[in-house]
Scaffold this active site. Sequence first.
Site, short mmCIF file in Angstrom:
data_model
loop_
_atom_site.label_atom_id
_atom_site.label_comp_id
_atom_site.label_asym_id
_atom_site.label_seq_id
_atom_site.Cartn_x
_atom_site.Cartn_y
_atom_site.Cartn_z
N ALA A 240 0.79 -1.23 0.00
CA ALA A 240 0.00 0.00 0.00
C ALA A 240 0.82 1.29 0.00
CB ALA A 240 -1.01 0.04 1.15
N ALA A 241 2.15 1.17 -0.16
CA ALA A 241 2.96 2.40 -0.24
C ALA A 241 2.53 3.22 -1.46
CB ALA A 241 4.44 2.06 -0.33
N GLY A 242 2.29 2.55 -2.58
CA GLY A 242 1.84 3.25 -3.79
C GLY A 242 0.47 3.90 -3.57
N ASP A 243 -0.41 3.20 -2.88
CA ASP A 243 -1.75 3.77 -2.62
C ASP A 243 -1.64 4.99 -1.71
OD1 ASP A 243 -2.85 1.63 -4.06
OD2 ASP A 243 -2.93 0.37 -2.27
#
Length: 294
Positions: free
Chosen positions: A240-243
């Site tokens: 979820a780093a990209g989110d």
Amino acid sequence: MISVFGSANMDLVAYVSQAPKRGETVTGREFRTVPGGKGANQAIAAARAGTPVSFLGAVGDDGFGTEMRATLAEAGVDVERLRRVPGPSGIAHIVVDDAGGNSIIVVPGANGTVTGLTDEDRAVIAASQALLLQLELPMEAVVAAARAGRAADVPVILTPAPAQPLPDELLDAVTVLVPNEHEAAAITGVTDPDAAADALLKRVPEVLITLGSEGALYASRSGERLREPAVRVKAVDTTAAGDTFVGAFAVARAQGRAPAECLRFASAAAALSVQREGASTSMPTRAEIEDFLA
Ligand code: RIB
């Protein structure tokens, strides 16, 4: 207000030294269930980063659905337009290794029932400052939402993940495309990020390519091109780093900040998220992002 039309999954996460190879059994050190899904993650990231958010999507009529709705609501996300449909909620089967890397299998469940927009969904999208989309709902629904955003002059920010062919009618409605380096290469056929950005700018007005430990590249048709280095931190879980990056970027952009500032804000949010385990459990608050930047 930002609207997010996307998936909600319950993440079933096993933490292990090294992910098993095909045919291999390994012993993990921990297992957790954590609310996630690219759509719900972006919604929570944006809400924590300091803006009202409305989430449009679906959960099933199981316990996972109840828990995901409660987690979104606790983060301050408006869940009025989150449908509850018969059957199981979406799940993501995730393996996280000791280097913080992951592999993910998504089983769509309730997300797969979202094949279009209701009139109320359209009204929420039309009233938004930005619409965030990903590709974990059926493509026909994603296209309908993008077109609804475009028709109402709402900036449409698309994360093209999981990677799949992108129809022209979708790209025609997108304002900012946010692929990672692999998705950018898959869409354009070129691996160099600058060349991929050039190719993508022929399809959309703004491109933001996330480059993992190399940071991010932003380019626009109006001639801006910025490279934001990644903040060096020890990653324990990159899920979820990209989110988180997209949610924070959208908030800063909706507040009218310049692209360079949006990138710094988003990078700081992502750097904080990789230092914590899980998806919805890892997103920082606005105060945490501002402290980190200071
Ligand atoms: O981007 C991370 C997310 O991908 C996880 O939360 C998982 O649910 C999958 O959708």
